[in-house]
Design a protein around this motif. Structure first.
Motif, PDB file in Angstrom:
ATOM      1  N   LEU A  37       0.833  -1.211   0.000  1.00 37.68           N
ATOM      2  CA  LEU A  37       0.000   0.000   0.000  1.00 37.68           C
ATOM      3  C   LEU A  37       0.866   1.258   0.000  1.00 37.68           C
ATOM      4  N   GLY A  38       2.143   1.116   0.347  1.00 42.11           N
ATOM      5  CA  GLY A  38       3.026   2.285   0.396  1.00 42.11           C
ATOM      6  C   GLY A  38       3.572   2.623  -0.980  1.00 42.11           C
ATOM      7  N   SER A  39       3.955   3.861  -1.171  1.00 41.84           N
ATOM      8  CA  SER A  39       4.507   4.261  -2.467  1.00 41.84           C
ATOM      9  C   SER A  39       5.889   3.619  -2.666  1.00 41.84           C
ATOM     10  N   ALA A  40       6.315   3.499  -3.915  1.00 42.28           N
ATOM     11  CA  ALA A  40       7.500   2.704  -4.264  1.00 42.28           C
ATOM     12  C   ALA A  40       8.801   3.493  -4.154  1.00 42.28           C
ATOM     13  N   SER A  41       9.894   2.728  -3.904  1.00 39.39           N
ATOM     14  CA  SER A  41      11.249   3.265  -3.970  1.00 39.39           C
ATOM     15  C   SER A  41      12.121   2.269  -4.720  1.00 39.39           C
ATOM     16  N   VAL A  42      13.093   2.824  -5.456  1.00 42.54           N
ATOM     17  CA  VAL A  42      14.017   1.991  -6.216  1.00 42.54           C
ATOM     18  C   VAL A  42      15.434   2.297  -5.735  1.00 42.54           C
ATOM     19  N   GLY A  43      16.238   1.243  -5.554  1.00 44.40           N
ATOM     20  CA  GLY A  43      17.645   1.431  -5.197  1.00 44.40           C
ATOM     21  C   GLY A  43      18.535   0.810  -6.251  1.00 44.40           C
ATOM     22  N   ILE A  44      19.625   1.483  -6.595  1.00 45.70           N
ATOM     23  CA  ILE A  44      20.533   0.972  -7.634  1.00 45.70           C
ATOM     24  C   ILE A  44      21.982   1.213  -7.217  1.00 45.70           C
ATOM     25  N   VAL A  45      22.790   0.139  -7.291  1.00 40.99           N
ATOM     26  CA  VAL A  45      24.233   0.278  -7.113  1.00 40.99           C
ATOM     27  C   VAL A  45      24.836   0.568  -8.492  1.00 40.99           C
ATOM     28  N   TYR A  46      25.649   1.631  -8.567  1.00 46.47           N
ATOM     29  CA  TYR A  46      26.276   1.923  -9.873  1.00 46.47           C
ATOM     30  C   TYR A  46      27.784   2.005  -9.695  1.00 46.47           C
ATOM     31  N   GLU A  47      28.435   2.418 -10.779  1.00 49.75           N
ATOM     32  CA  GLU A  47      29.898   2.322 -10.863  1.00 49.75           C
ATOM     33  C   GLU A  47      30.626   2.729  -9.566  1.00 49.75           C
ATOM     34  N   ALA A  56      20.389  -4.121  -7.315  1.00 53.56           N
ATOM     35  CA  ALA A  56      19.305  -3.150  -7.514  1.00 53.56           C
ATOM     36  C   ALA A  56      18.041  -3.801  -6.988  1.00 53.56           C
ATOM     37  N   ASN A  57      17.102  -2.992  -6.476  1.00 50.80           N
ATOM     38  CA  ASN A  57      15.881  -3.582  -5.923  1.00 50.80           C
ATOM     39  C   ASN A  57      14.804  -2.516  -5.777  1.00 50.80           C
ATOM     40  N   ALA A  58      13.574  -2.970  -5.508  1.00 54.17           N
ATOM     41  CA  ALA A  58      12.457  -2.032  -5.310  1.00 54.17           C
ATOM     42  C   ALA A  58      11.596  -2.515  -4.155  1.00 54.17           C
ATOM     43  N   ILE A  59      10.985  -1.571  -3.418  1.00 55.21           N
ATOM     44  CA  ILE A  59       9.993  -1.893  -2.391  1.00 55.21           C
ATOM     45  C   ILE A  59       8.769  -1.012  -2.597  1.00 55.21           C
ATOM     46  N   GLY A  60       7.621  -1.420  -2.052  1.00 55.04           N
ATOM     47  CA  GLY A  60       6.402  -0.621  -2.152  1.00 55.04           C
ATOM     48  C   GLY A  60       5.521  -1.080  -3.305  1.00 55.04           C
ATOM     49  N   GLU A  61       4.545  -0.230  -3.683  1.00 52.12           N
ATOM     50  CA  GLU A  61       3.559  -0.661  -4.672  1.00 52.12           C
ATOM     51  C   GLU A  61       4.213  -1.022  -6.004  1.00 52.12           C
ATOM     52  N   ASN A  62       3.687  -2.022  -6.649  1.00 52.74           N
ATOM     53  CA  ASN A  62       4.194  -2.491  -7.938  1.00 52.74           C
ATOM     54  C   ASN A  62       5.640  -2.956  -7.873  1.00 52.74           C
ATOM     55  N   ASP A  63       6.090  -3.395  -6.704  1.00 57.05           N
ATOM     56  CA  ASP A  63       7.490  -3.792  -6.585  1.00 57.05           C
ATOM     57  C   ASP A  63       7.850  -4.929  -7.537  1.00 57.05           C
ATOM     58  N   GLU A  64       6.931  -5.869  -7.725  1.00 54.69           N
ATOM     59  CA  GLU A  64       7.268  -6.992  -8.600  1.00 54.69           C
ATOM     60  C   GLU A  64       7.478  -6.537 -10.040  1.00 54.69           C
ATOM     61  N   GLN A  65       6.614  -5.621 -10.501  1.00 52.38           N
ATOM     62  CA  GLN A  65       6.765  -5.084 -11.867  1.00 52.38           C
ATOM     63  C   GLN A  65       8.082  -4.329 -12.011  1.00 52.38           C
ATOM     64  N   ILE A  66       8.386  -3.512 -10.998  1.00 50.36           N
ATOM     65  CA  ILE A  66       9.619  -2.727 -11.064  1.00 50.36           C
ATOM     66  C   ILE A  66      10.829  -3.660 -11.090  1.00 50.36           C
ATOM     67  N   LYS A  67      10.798  -4.700 -10.260  1.00 47.83           N
ATOM     68  CA  LYS A  67      11.922  -5.630 -10.213  1.00 47.83           C
ATOM     69  C   LYS A  67      12.078  -6.369 -11.545  1.00 47.83           C
TER      70      LYS A  67
END
Lengths: 235, 235, 235, 235, 235, 235, 235
Positions: free
Chosen positions: E38-48, E166-177
């Motif tokens: 039910l919470g809004s989504a966040s995305v995390g990404i490890v980069y160079e 990289a990962n996502a939590i919150g709404e639509n997390d499966e789609q984002i992942k």
């Protein structure tokens, strides 16, 4: 049983001492009061220069030691107590009262006030009707004492207590109190007080009445007299 | 089973030792009393210059060590105890009684009073009928002691106790007590007391009666005698 | 299942170890006893100058280390113990018994009495049948020890314990005990005692009997012998 | 589902880890065991001069760091551990095992015995099946260690543990154990042991088998080797 | 809803976090996971040479202070954290993480390792799924940190945590992942990582996408950059 | 009421604050929020150089002391607070806030930051939604403070809090917030802010509006002004 | 009874003080309020230079000591208190108030402020409506005091309290308050205030009114006057 009581039972309002029924009653406390009516009766009377309690021990069992069946307990040399309800509950509170009395004597080197002993016992009772994890003490208690003047107190299950001129606890208490209201008068002497109590028992117990069933505790300034049975008619 | 009992069960008044039924009874305590009637019987008798307990160990199991089956326990050199009900519950209370007795000897350098040991055990029992989170001790106990005079006490499940001239606990206790009331008299000697107990067991157990089933603890001033089986007829 | 049992289940009397059923039974304790009958059997026998326990480990799993499957536990150099029921419950009590034994040696610089170790374990068991917030230990235990003379004790779920000449716990315990009652006699020697135990297992297990299934612990003055399988027939 | 199971559910015997069902089972523990079968499998094998665990991490998720998905945990330099069931429950017990191991090193300045670490973890698990107020740890654990000789232990939900020559936990554990019983033999070398484990996974996973899914922990005297995937075929 | 789920509800397996359902699931934990979606989504990404979190604050409320709506929290100068689920639960855990971080700095005079902070938070979460008397923390958390190398962790309700690229939590997390799995590659630079996250949000939110909804936390060696809205397209 | 809500009630998901419903909601918290809507409304507005709260005391009862009915509480000389919901719950939290504020002054010899007071109150609220044995605080609170700049915070039942430019709590809060969103603008002066709040109340209460119903707390640098009724139109 | 109330009862929302009903009410608190309406009424009035409470003791029981039936309690020489509801609950809170008052005198050597005594009693009441394991105090209390000026406070079951010019508690409180609102005016003198209270009782009790039923406590600067019955008409 009233329709409303039955509904309250079915809804479970009577399962814990910590629960109010919709009409504001605490039903576990009311049930515990039934236990008191199952106990044999005692009558207390304040008279001219003393206070006495006369207590019914019901029929005599030859196997039981006769002192052991006497329900009148000495809390201190100037305070006695009788109970109706669950005997072991009463004993626990009586032991507590004795301890409080001894502690007072040790701390202040004087006899404790009867009311302060009664209040401490009553406070314990109140807690057991408010906190969970235990049942209320299933016992009503009558205390007689001499602190300068003779006094008589009764505590109920909830831990409420009042000071009385005369009162009764145990089976048929309402009938006995009705007769006390009619016949009690201030300034009776000791013999009149004993006679009043026995006359009331005789009127209520009818053919079951027997002088052998009764024990008395009689407090006057500086003396505690404990007598039983036929002796009661010879005082 | 009475209709009222069945209703109380269906309403759940009998699920906790901390709950009163609408008629003022604590049903868990009453159920626990059934356990006591499942245990084998013991009889206690105060006689001229002593007190004895005779206890039925039922049939003899060749696999069980015969001392181990003896139900008469020594609390102190002048106090013995027998129980009916859940054996492990009894053992816990007996161990406590022994400890209290030893503590008294260490603290005061004298033999403890039998009644004060009984009262402490009874107080523990009372607590387990009032506080939640545990079940009552499913055991009735009979204590015999010599403190100057011979004494006999019995505690029930609720922690109530009385002093007796003679009493019985365990199966058929009501029948045994009826016979005791008929046949007991003050001032019997030791041989008469043993005979009385065995005669009552013989009358109740009929063809199942066998002298091998019985153990006795006999307290007289300064001595504790423990005997079993045929020895009982040779005292 | 009896009609009465079914009614007690439907009424919920069997949901907590702290609740008595209307007939005075504690049903959770009776259910836990079923667990014990699910465990493999052990037999203990006191003989002329020693005591032994022979224990069935059932079929051999090649994946399990053979020492690890041996159910006979050493509490001290003069006390061994075997259990039937929930293995992890047993281990907890065995660890406790070992600790008590070590503490005794450290405190008194002598070997502890077997019965005092048994009593402490039994007291723990009793508590778990009386207090809420935990289930009873689902385990029956048999202790063999040498304190001067060889002794054998068995504790049940409730924490009751007795001293035995010979006894059995685990599956088919009643049948084994019946055979022990017929065939056991005092003063057997070690070889006769082992033969008695194995003969009884042979009679009960019939075609499933295999000497490989059995482990033994044999205590005589100053020695503990642990042997398994075919060795048992070579003692 | 068996009729009896359904009845037990309807009666509520499966609602608390502190409750026995009428047949003596603790159903919450049995339900928790289902959780373990939901976890991916691991195989442990003791070989000639070492012990190894090979663990299935299932399919590779590109988003997850590959070290993080490795289920083989180092408890000490000579003890490794793998689990099946609820991962966070396992982590808590693994952290505890590490702490116990470190405490041992600090206190005794030597490597702890593998079994004593296993026993302490198992004791914690047992408590959570007996005391109320918490659920059992939903995890089965396999420990491999070198203390002089290589050893392999497995603890179940109840806190029972045994020592194994070879064993499996997680999904299809029964099938894997059946194959281990057929193919395991004492005295295999390291290469044979790895091949045995992979062959069994290949036989069970069929077309889903991929060498990339597997991690191994290999303990030999003084060394711990952790390898994954294709490396496993190059050892 | 599956038939099996419905049955489990009717049987009450889902009423306490301390109860397993017959299939081994802990249903209260599964329900709490719904809260996270039910919470809004966040995305995390490890980069160079860094790690970033981009978080959706949903629509802008003119009444709310814009800093107050930013969901990216600073734990330490090198650790940030974002959550999905019950905001006050998250705050309590974030405050705890900050305290742990400060305690580490005071005790060791160095920056704490990100994973040890994550593990302590995860251990707290695990306890709330095992012990009764409280509900699980209804929150999933994503931690980004720099300890030498950039790292990204996510903890779920049960207290399990893994390290991610990289990962996502919150709404639509499966789609984002799913989109992250397709589009993420190692060695992206900062601009590519921001673009990847925003592109994924754009693809999922479609016409609801607005750059104003987003906040970012960007960690590179020695710096934490917090930016919002249109700034994100100017980095 | 939605069908789903009804089902959740019948399944009992709404009986404890420690229970999640299948859709992830904590229903006891949602029920407590209804209590807040039963309370009279308050509006808070940050303006150019201050912050104010205007609170509706509903109709005037001649029996109640007029100061006593004023809902605006002083936490410290630079922090005020108003609540909606259960008044005694609010008082407990307000007393706590005052104590925290005094402790800060004593410890640090400076005025506490408004947000740290709000956070401590919010943390207490969160705990009462997660731990069993108590109900959540049935109260929403609005704090206004001056720490350098004027600030306005609102905490909900769950213990979540946000910083606002303007906000409302109590009955019709959604309508009031809708009007605030339309009419609020940054940089209003004190007179405009008071007018905005009263205009909104006038629009919502229509014929029930009366200037006598309102109390205000107005914080500007170094001053707290408390005014009521007609005074509000003379500022 | 409203349909909605009945549904809430059937759903069990009214079984614990720690539970909110779906409409946000705490039903146990509302039930406890019924208890208060069962108690006899008291009226409090602030007048020109004092404050008084007049209390109905209902009919006179000759058996009860007349002082004992007087419901007006002295907390300190400048504070009195009367209650409606469960008498023993009230006594416990009154004893606490007295203790707090004495502690204040000992600590600060001055008379305590009436409101701070009221607030401490009210805080205790609030706790008993929020925490489980006990029931709310079933009592409403009215405090009159003189601290410079005369003050009157009333606390309800929830622990909310307000300051009044005049108020009533107990049976028919709403009717009495309606009459007070009509007839009360500031600046009455003592005689007018007594007359107002008695007139209201006369109007409500009609033929049951008797001056013998009433006790009064009258506080003016430095004096407490306690009078009863006919004396009230002679002041």
């Amino acid at each position: 049983m009233k329709m409303e009581d039955l509904q309250h039972q079915q809804m479970g309002y009577d399962r814990a001492a910590t629960m109010f029924a919709p009409d504001g009653h605490i039903l576990q406390v009311e049930y515990a009061e039934k236990t008191i009516r199952l106990g044999s009766a005692s009558v207390g009377i304040v008279y001219e220069n003393g206070v006495l309690i006369i207590s019914d021990r019901r029929q005599k069992d030859v196997l039981v030691d006769s002192n052991s069946a006497n329900k009148i307990n000495e809390i201190d040399e100037h305070i006695i107590c009788v109970s109706a309800g669950i005997n072991s509950d009463a004993r626990v509170l009586i032991e507590r009262a004795r301890l409080l009395s001894q502690q007072h004597r040790i701390t202040y080197d004087s006899a404790p006030n009867t009311e302060s002993i009664v209040r401490e016992v009553a406070d314990i009772k109140q807690q057991f009707t408010q906190y969970g994890g235990a049942r209320p003490f299933g016992v009503s208690m009558m205390f007689a004492g001499i602190n300068g003047e003779p006094v008589l107190y009764t505590t109920d299950i909830t831990g409420n207590y009042l000071k009385y001129n005369a009162n009764a606890i145990g089976e048929n208490d309402e009938q006995i109190k009705k007769l006390l209201r009619e016949k009690y008068r201030n300034g009776m002497n000791r013999i009149e007080a004993i006679k009043l109590a026995l006359d009331i028992f005789r009127e209520i117990q009818k053919e079951n009445f027997s002088i052998d069933r009764f024990d008395a505790g009689i407090l006057e300034k500086g003396t505690l007299l404990k007598i039983s049975g036929a002796e009661l008619e010879r005082v």
